[in-house]
Design a protein around this motif. Structure first.
Motif, PDB file in Angstrom:
ATOM      1  N   THR A   1       0.862  -1.176   0.000  1.00 51.99           N
ATOM      2  CA  THR A   1       0.000   0.000   0.000  1.00 51.99           C
ATOM      3  C   THR A   1       0.901   1.229   0.000  1.00 51.99           C
ATOM      4  OG1 THR A   1      -0.055  -0.169   2.391  1.00 51.99           O
ATOM      5  CG2 THR A   1      -1.934  -1.074   1.221  1.00 51.99           C
ATOM      6  N   GLY A   2       0.320   2.397  -0.264  1.00 56.43           N
ATOM      7  CA  GLY A   2       1.093   3.636  -0.243  1.00 56.43           C
ATOM      8  C   GLY A   2       2.114   3.670  -1.364  1.00 56.43           C
ATOM      9  N   TRP A   3       3.338   4.047  -1.020  1.00 57.29           N
ATOM     10  CA  TRP A   3       4.356   4.269  -2.039  1.00 57.29           C
ATOM     11  C   TRP A   3       4.603   3.054  -2.938  1.00 57.29           C
ATOM     12  CZ3 TRP A   3       6.459   7.237  -5.282  1.00 57.29           C
ATOM     13  CH2 TRP A   3       7.673   6.908  -5.884  1.00 57.29           C
ATOM     14  N   PRO A   4       4.799   1.856  -2.364  1.00 52.52           N
ATOM     15  CA  PRO A   4       5.064   0.717  -3.262  1.00 52.52           C
ATOM     16  C   PRO A   4       3.970   0.521  -4.313  1.00 52.52           C
ATOM     17  CG  PRO A   4       5.518   0.094  -1.012  1.00 52.52           C
ATOM     18  CD  PRO A   4       4.877   1.442  -0.957  1.00 52.52           C
ATOM     19  N   GLN A   5       2.727   0.774  -3.928  1.00 51.26           N
ATOM     20  CA  GLN A   5       1.643   0.604  -4.888  1.00 51.26           C
ATOM     21  C   GLN A   5       1.700   1.686  -5.972  1.00 51.26           C
ATOM     22  OE1 GLN A   5      -2.368   1.230  -3.506  1.00 51.26           O
ATOM     23  NE2 GLN A   5      -3.048  -0.611  -4.558  1.00 51.26           N
ATOM     24  N   LEU A   6       1.916   2.932  -5.536  1.00 50.53           N
ATOM     25  CA  LEU A   6       2.010   4.044  -6.473  1.00 50.53           C
ATOM     26  C   LEU A   6       3.211   3.841  -7.391  1.00 50.53           C
ATOM     27  CD1 LEU A   6       0.965   6.850  -7.320  1.00 50.53           C
ATOM     28  CD2 LEU A   6       2.517   7.847  -5.636  1.00 50.53           C
ATOM     29  N   ASP A   7       4.323   3.425  -6.801  1.00 54.48           N
ATOM     30  CA  ASP A   7       5.564   3.208  -7.540  1.00 54.48           C
ATOM     31  C   ASP A   7       5.339   2.225  -8.689  1.00 54.48           C
ATOM     32  OD1 ASP A   7       8.279   3.151  -8.180  1.00 54.48           O
ATOM     33  OD2 ASP A   7       8.742   1.641  -6.653  1.00 54.48           O
ATOM     34  N   GLY A   8       4.650   1.133  -8.383  1.00 50.84           N
ATOM     35  CA  GLY A   8       4.387   0.107  -9.387  1.00 50.84           C
ATOM     36  C   GLY A   8       3.606   0.658 -10.568  1.00 50.84           C
ATOM     37  N   ASN A   9       2.685   1.565 -10.307  1.00 50.19           N
ATOM     38  CA  ASN A   9       1.891   2.150 -11.387  1.00 50.19           C
ATOM     39  C   ASN A   9       2.623   3.280 -12.100  1.00 50.19           C
ATOM     40  OD1 ASN A   9      -0.532   0.621 -11.458  1.00 50.19           O
ATOM     41  ND2 ASN A   9      -1.156   1.564  -9.541  1.00 50.19           N
ATOM     42  N   LEU A  10       3.315   4.119 -11.290  1.00 53.15           N
ATOM     43  CA  LEU A  10       3.994   5.289 -11.867  1.00 53.15           C
ATOM     44  C   LEU A  10       4.918   4.911 -13.011  1.00 53.15           C
ATOM     45  CD1 LEU A  10       5.222   7.733  -9.064  1.00 53.15           C
ATOM     46  CD2 LEU A  10       3.712   8.217 -11.007  1.00 53.15           C
ATOM     47  N   ILE A  11       5.701   3.856 -12.773  1.00 57.21           N
ATOM     48  CA  ILE A  11       6.695   3.481 -13.768  1.00 57.21           C
ATOM     49  C   ILE A  11       5.998   3.065 -15.061  1.00 57.21           C
ATOM     50  CG2 ILE A  11       6.945   1.019 -13.229  1.00 57.21           C
ATOM     51  CD1 ILE A  11       9.864   3.390 -13.498  1.00 57.21           C
ATOM     52  N   LEU A  12       4.811   2.497 -14.937  1.00 55.45           N
ATOM     53  CA  LEU A  12       4.075   2.094 -16.136  1.00 55.45           C
ATOM     54  C   LEU A  12       3.543   3.333 -16.866  1.00 55.45           C
ATOM     55  CD1 LEU A  12       2.256  -1.007 -14.613  1.00 55.45           C
ATOM     56  CD2 LEU A  12       4.136  -1.047 -16.244  1.00 55.45           C
ATOM     57  N   TYR A  13       3.116   4.336 -16.109  1.00 50.99           N
ATOM     58  CA  TYR A  13       2.699   5.590 -16.750  1.00 50.99           C
ATOM     59  C   TYR A  13       3.891   6.244 -17.457  1.00 50.99           C
ATOM     60  CZ  TYR A  13      -1.457   5.101 -13.784  1.00 50.99           C
ATOM     61  OH  TYR A  13      -2.573   4.624 -13.160  1.00 50.99           O
ATOM     62  N   PHE A  14       5.044   6.246 -16.796  1.00 47.95           N
ATOM     63  CA  PHE A  14       6.255   6.807 -17.410  1.00 47.95           C
ATOM     64  C   PHE A  14       6.533   6.126 -18.742  1.00 47.95           C
ATOM     65  CE2 PHE A  14       8.590   8.191 -13.241  1.00 47.95           C
ATOM     66  CZ  PHE A  14       7.634   9.166 -13.050  1.00 47.95           C
ATOM     67  N   GLU A  15       6.399   4.807 -18.716  1.00 49.82           N
ATOM     68  CA  GLU A  15       6.674   4.020 -19.915  1.00 49.82           C
ATOM     69  C   GLU A  15       5.743   4.458 -21.052  1.00 49.82           C
ATOM     70  OE1 GLU A  15       9.019   1.480 -20.096  1.00 49.82           O
ATOM     71  OE2 GLU A  15       8.540   1.164 -22.220  1.00 49.82           O
ATOM     72  N   ILE A  16       4.490   4.660 -20.705  1.00 51.14           N
ATOM     73  CA  ILE A  16       3.534   5.063 -21.740  1.00 51.14           C
ATOM     74  C   ILE A  16       3.870   6.461 -22.277  1.00 51.14           C
ATOM     75  CG2 ILE A  16       1.102   5.686 -22.149  1.00 51.14           C
ATOM     76  CD1 ILE A  16       0.338   3.338 -20.370  1.00 51.14           C
ATOM     77  N   ILE A  17       4.227   7.382 -21.379  1.00 42.87           N
ATOM     78  CA  ILE A  17       4.605   8.736 -21.818  1.00 42.87           C
ATOM     79  C   ILE A  17       5.828   8.667 -22.734  1.00 42.87           C
ATOM     80  CG2 ILE A  17       5.395  11.009 -21.046  1.00 42.87           C
ATOM     81  CD1 ILE A  17       3.789  10.539 -18.443  1.00 42.87           C
ATOM     82  N   LEU A  18       6.772   7.835 -22.342  1.00 39.99           N
ATOM     83  CA  LEU A  18       7.991   7.662 -23.140  1.00 39.99           C
ATOM     84  C   LEU A  18       7.646   7.174 -24.549  1.00 39.99           C
ATOM     85  CD1 LEU A  18      11.125   7.710 -22.391  1.00 39.99           C
ATOM     86  CD2 LEU A  18      10.939   5.240 -22.401  1.00 39.99           C
ATOM     87  N   LEU A  19       6.731   6.228 -24.617  1.00 41.27           N
ATOM     88  CA  LEU A  19       6.354   5.671 -25.913  1.00 41.27           C
ATOM     89  C   LEU A  19       5.580   6.688 -26.742  1.00 41.27           C
ATOM     90  CD1 LEU A  19       5.373   2.108 -24.655  1.00 41.27           C
ATOM     91  CD2 LEU A  19       7.361   2.699 -26.059  1.00 41.27           C
TER      92      LEU A  19
END
Lengths: 457, 255
Positions: free
Chosen positions: A144-162
Motif C-alpha cells: 500500500t502507499g508508495w510501493p503501490q504508487l511506484d508500481g503504477n507510476l513506472i508504467l505511466y512513465f513508460e507510456i509517456i515515453l512511448l
C-alpha cells in the motif's frame, strides 16, 4: 542554438543529480559488512548472463515472462537511439546517423519501433493486471502507499515515453513526405510509416515540426526523469539485477552460513589442551546475528535494493499462504527502507545520531559511531521471523537470485544468541539436544528400535 | 559401529538414523523398513547407535548456533574417529546438514539421502522391484520435502523409484521445485504455529487429497507426521495412507 544550450544544461543537471543519488545507494549498500565472495567466477558470469540478461528464471511463468521481455528488450535497444539523441541534442543536428547508416538505420529504428509497440501492449497488460485483475501478490499488506504508487507510476512513465517516441517518429515521417527542409529521407519505419500519416496526416508543416520537437523533448526528458526516479523506486532492479546475480551465493540453498567465531569458541571449550588466553575475557560481550543493516552482509543490502517487489516469493511462502504475517518480500523491503533511513540520517551529518557515549567527543557522524536507537526490529516483528519454515520457496521463486531466507535466519540468530529471547517452545528442544543429544527428552535408548527389530526377526 | 570397529571392519556405509528415526514411533517403522532393504540388498552397513546425537538442524535453524556447534562437533569427532567415509540418512534435515554444513566444521563425508541410495541400489540391480506388487495401478502422489527438493535439487530420484512400483503417479498442483512445505521445517516442528488462517499441513494435505491418490509418498519423518496429522484431521485416514519410499518398497517386495 538555444535548444542546444538548454539540452546541454538539462543533461548535465540530470546526470549530476543521478550520480549523487546513485552514490548514496552505493553508500547505503556498503553499510553492510564485508562479504567474502567465494566460488567460481565463471559460474558467476554465467549466472549474470543467464538470469539477469537471459531472464531464465522469469520463464517459469510464461505470460508475464513474455510481457516483461518486451519491456526489457525495448529498454535495452532504446539505449542505441539515446546515443543519437545526445549527438543531435548537443550538435543541433537531426538524425545524425541516418545518412551514414542508410538502410541499416531504417532497420534499427524499425526494430526499436516494433519492440516499443510490444512494450506498449505489455505496459497496458501490466496496468490491467495490477489495477483491474488485482493479482493477489500486488495487493498484500506491504503493497500500500508508495510501493503501490511506484508500481503504477513506472508504467505511466513508460507510456509517456512511448508517446514521445511515436510522436517524434510519426511527425518526422509526415514531414519527410512533405519534403520538409530539415527532415531527410530515412526509409520506411515499421510502425511510424503508417501510424504517422494516420495520426498527423494533413497537418501544417509548422504544426508537424512542433509535434516532432515535442516528441523529441518528451522522450529525452522522460529518460532523465526515469534516471533520477530509479534510485527511489523498485525499478532499480533494471540496473542492480546484474551485480546481484553476479554476487549471489553459489552454495546450495539448503546450506546455512557458518559462524566461525562460535565454532572456534566451542572447539576450544571441547579441547582440553586449548589455550584459554585465545579468548579475551575482558572484551565487551560480542553480538551475534543481525539486528540492523550494519550486521548484514553488503550483499544482503544489495539484494534488498535489487528487489522489484514482484512478490513471487510471498506468493509461494507457506507461512504467508496460510495467513501468517511473514512475507519474504516485506523483509527485503524493510531492509531497504531501513538502509535508506540510516543513509538519510548520515547525510544530515547531525551529531544527534552519534552513539550517546561517544557524542561528547565526536566531530563527524559515521556509520561506525551511528546509533539512532532503532533497528531492523522496528520494521520486522518477531512474529514474522518466527513463522519461517526455511523451506526455500522464496529463494527458488526469486527471478534475480535474492535469498530472503538469509536475513531471516540472521535475525533469528540475534534474537536467540544475543538477546537470549525467542519462542519459549524451543527451549525444551535446545535443552534436550544439549543434555541428551536428541531433540526430544525420552527415556528410551537411541538404538532401542534395533533391539526390537532383532527380536522380531 | 563400535562393534565393527572393534573387529577391525569398515562398513560400506554408515546409516545415520536421526532423532525421529530413533525415537518417533512412526519414523521407527521407516528406519526398520530401510534396514530390511539394506539387508535384502546385502549392504554392509553400521549405525552409530548410542554414539549418534542430533545433527543440530532444528537448533541451528532456530538461531541457536551454540547448541548446533556443540552437537555437530561432537558428532564429527565420533564420525572422524571411526573414519567414516560414506553416510546415508533417512531424514532430509540430517542429510542436508551432514552434506552441506558439516564440511566447514571439519566433517567431510560422502552423504546421500536414502532416496538416492535406494535409486542406486535399484539401478545397480542390488534390489529388484517386484512387478505386479502391492501398488500396481494404485494412485500415488509424491510430496517433495523441502530439504531434498529445493535445498538440494533432488526431484528425480524419488519419482524414478516410485515409477518402478508400477503405480499411477499423480502430481499435486504444487510439485517439484514449487512443492509446498509441510510446515515442519525451520524448527516449526518444535513450536506452536504463529497466528494465521490455517495450518500449513492442512493446506498441503488439501493439495494431496485433491489428486485423489490413495497413497501419499514422502521421504522425511517430519513431512510424514505433518501429512498424517492433516489427513487425520480431514478424516481421511481410512482411505489415504502416508508412506515413506522405503516402506513402499518393503510392502511391494514383501521383504
Amino acid at each position: 542554438m538555444i535548444q542546444q544550450i538548454i539540452f546541454a544544461l538539462v543533461s548535465i543537471g540530470a546526470i549530476a543529480y543521478a550520480i549523487k543519488q546513485f552514490s548514496s545507494i552505493r553508500r547505503n549498500i556498503m553499510l553492510g559488512q564485508d562479504v567474502e565472495i567465494a566460488g567460481d567466477t565463471g559460474q558467476r558470469i554465467q549466472n549474470t548472463l543467464l538470469i539477469a540478461f537471459g531472464q531464465k528464471k522469469m520463464f517459469k511463468r510464461i505470460i508475464p515472462a513474455i510481457l516483461h521481455l518486451f519491456v526489457y528488450v525495448a529498454f535495452l535497444f532504446t539505449q542505441i537511439e539515446l546515443i543519437e539523441i545526445f549527438v543531435d541534442g548537443i550538435f543541433g543536428v537531426h538524425r545524425f546517423f541516418a545518412p551514414y547508416l542508410g538502410s541499416l538505420y531504417t532497420f534499427i529504428i524499425s526494430f526499436i519501433e516494433i519492440l516499443s509497440l510490444g512494450a506498449f501492449v505489455a505496459t497496458i497488460a501490466f496496468l490491467a493486471r495490477r489495477n483491474l485483475l488485482k493479482l493477489p501478490r500486488f495487493h498484500k499488506n506491504e503493497m500500500t502507499g508508495w510501493p503501490q504508487l511506484d508500481g503504477n507510476l513506472i508504467l505511466y512513465f513508460e507510456i509517456i515515453l512511448l508517446i514521445g517516441i511515436f510522436s517524434m517518429n510519426g511527425a518526422d515521417v509526415v514531414l519527410q513526405s512533405l519534403g520538409s527542409e530539415y527532415y531527410p529521407q530515412t526509409g520506411n519505419f515499421a510502425v511510424s510509416s503508417w501510424l504517422g500519416p494516420a495520426l498527423f496526416g494533413g497537418l501544417e508543416e509548422s504544426t508537424l515540426i512542433g509535434i516532432e520537437r515535442f516528441g523529441w523533448w518528451l522522450h529525452i526528458l522522460m529518460v532523465f526523469v526515469f534516471l533520477n526516479y530509479l534510485p527511489s523506486s523498485k525499478h532499480l532492479h533494471i540496473l542492480l539485477a546484474f551485480p546481484n546475480t553476479y554476487f549471489a551465493k553459489l552454495t546450495p540453498p539448503g546450506e546455512m552460513e557458518n559462524m566461525p567465531t562460535i565454532m572456534n569458541e566451542v572447539k576450544s571449550m571441547m579441547d582440553p589442551n586449548a589455550a584459554m588466553d585465545d579468548v579475551p575475557m575482558d572484551e565487551e560481550l560480542p553480538e551475534f546475528g543481525a539486528k540492523d543493516v550494519f550486521d548484514l552482509g553488503w550483499t544482503d543490502v544489495l539484494a534488498a535494493y535489487t528487489c522489484t517487489e514482484c512478490g513471487r516469493c510471498t506468493d509461494v511462502c507457506p507461512a504467508n499462504i496460510t495467513g501468517k504475517k511473514l512475507s519474504p518480500r516485506k523483509i527485503m523491503m524493510d531492509i531497504r527502507d531501513r538502509a535508506t533511513e540510516i543513509g538519510q540520517n548520515l547525510d544530515s551529518g547531525d551529531l544527534k545520531w552519534v552513539k550517546e557515549e561517544l557524542r561528547a567527543e565526536a566531530t563527524t557522524l559515521t556509520k561506525e559511531n551511528y546509533d539512532d536507537g532503532k533497528s531492523l526490529f522496528d520494521y520486522i516483528t518477531r512474529e514474522e521471523i518466527h513463522a519461517c519454515t526455511t523451506c526455500n520457496a522464496c529463494v527458488e521463486a526469486c527471478p534475480i537470485l535474492i535469498r530472503p531466507l538469509d536475513p531471516i535466519l540472521k535475525l533469528r540468530r540475534y534474537e536467540i544468541l544475543t538477546e537470549s529471547a525467542g519462542p519459549g517452545d524451543w527451549l525444551p528442544m535446545f535443552n534436550s539436544i544439549e543434555n541428551t543429544g536428541a531433540v526430544w527428552q525420552l527415556p528410551d535408548a537411541r538404538d532401542k528400535w534395533r533391539d526390537e527389530m532383532l527380536e522380531e526377526s | 559401529m563400535a562393534d565393527m570397529a572393534a573387529e577391525g571392519k569398515t562398513p560400506e556405509v554408515l546409516f545415520w538414523v536421526g532423532c525421529a528415526g530413533s525415537f518417533d514411533a512412526r519414523a521407527q517403522k521407516v528406519t526398520k523398513a530401510f534396514c530390511k532393504i539394506l539387508n535384502a540388498a546385502e549392504v554392509d552397513f553400521a549405525i552409530l547407535g548410542k554414539e549418534e546425537a542430533c545433527t543440530g538442524d532444528p537448533a541451528r535453524r532456530a538461531g541457536n548456533e551454540f547448541i548446533f556447534q556443540m552437537t555437530a562437533l561432537q558428532n564429527i569427532e565420533v564420525l572422524n574417529m571411526y573414519n567414516v567415509k560414506k553416510i546415508v540418512a533417512t531424514c532430509p534435515h540430517c542429510f542436508n546438514i551432514l552434506k552441506n554444513e558439516y564440511p566447514e566444521l571439519g566433517g567431510k563425508y560422502e552423504v546421500q539421502h536414502h532416496t538416492e541410495f535406494l535409486q542406486g541400489l535399484i539401478n545397480d540391480g542390488r534390489i529388484k522391484l517386484k512387478e505386479g506388487g502391492a501398488f500396481e495401478g494404485k494412485k500415488i502422489t509424491y510430496h517433495d520435502s523441502c530439504y531434498i527438493g529445493r535445498a538440494n535439487g533432488i526431484y528425480e530420484a524419488p519419482r524414478s523409484v516410485l515409477q518402478g512400483l508400477d503405480n499411477d503417479l499423480v502430481e499435486m498442483k504444487r510439485a517439484g521445485s514449487r512443492g509446498l512445505c509441510c510446515g515442519a521445517g525451520g524448527a516449526q516442528m518444535f513450536k506452536e504455529d504463529e497466528p494465521g488462517d490455517k495450518r500449513i499441513n492442512t493446506a498441503r494435505t488439501e493439495d494431496a487429497l485433491e489428486t485423489g491418490a490413495s497413497i501419499v509418498a514422502a521421504n522425511c519423518p517430519f513431512c510424514i507426521t505433518m501429512m498424517q496429522d492433516g489427513i487425520t484431521a480431514a478424516e481421511k485416514s481410512e482411505s489415504v495412507m502416508v508412506y515413506d519410499l522405503a516402506e513402499l518398497i518393503v510392502n511391494n517386495n514383501g521383504f
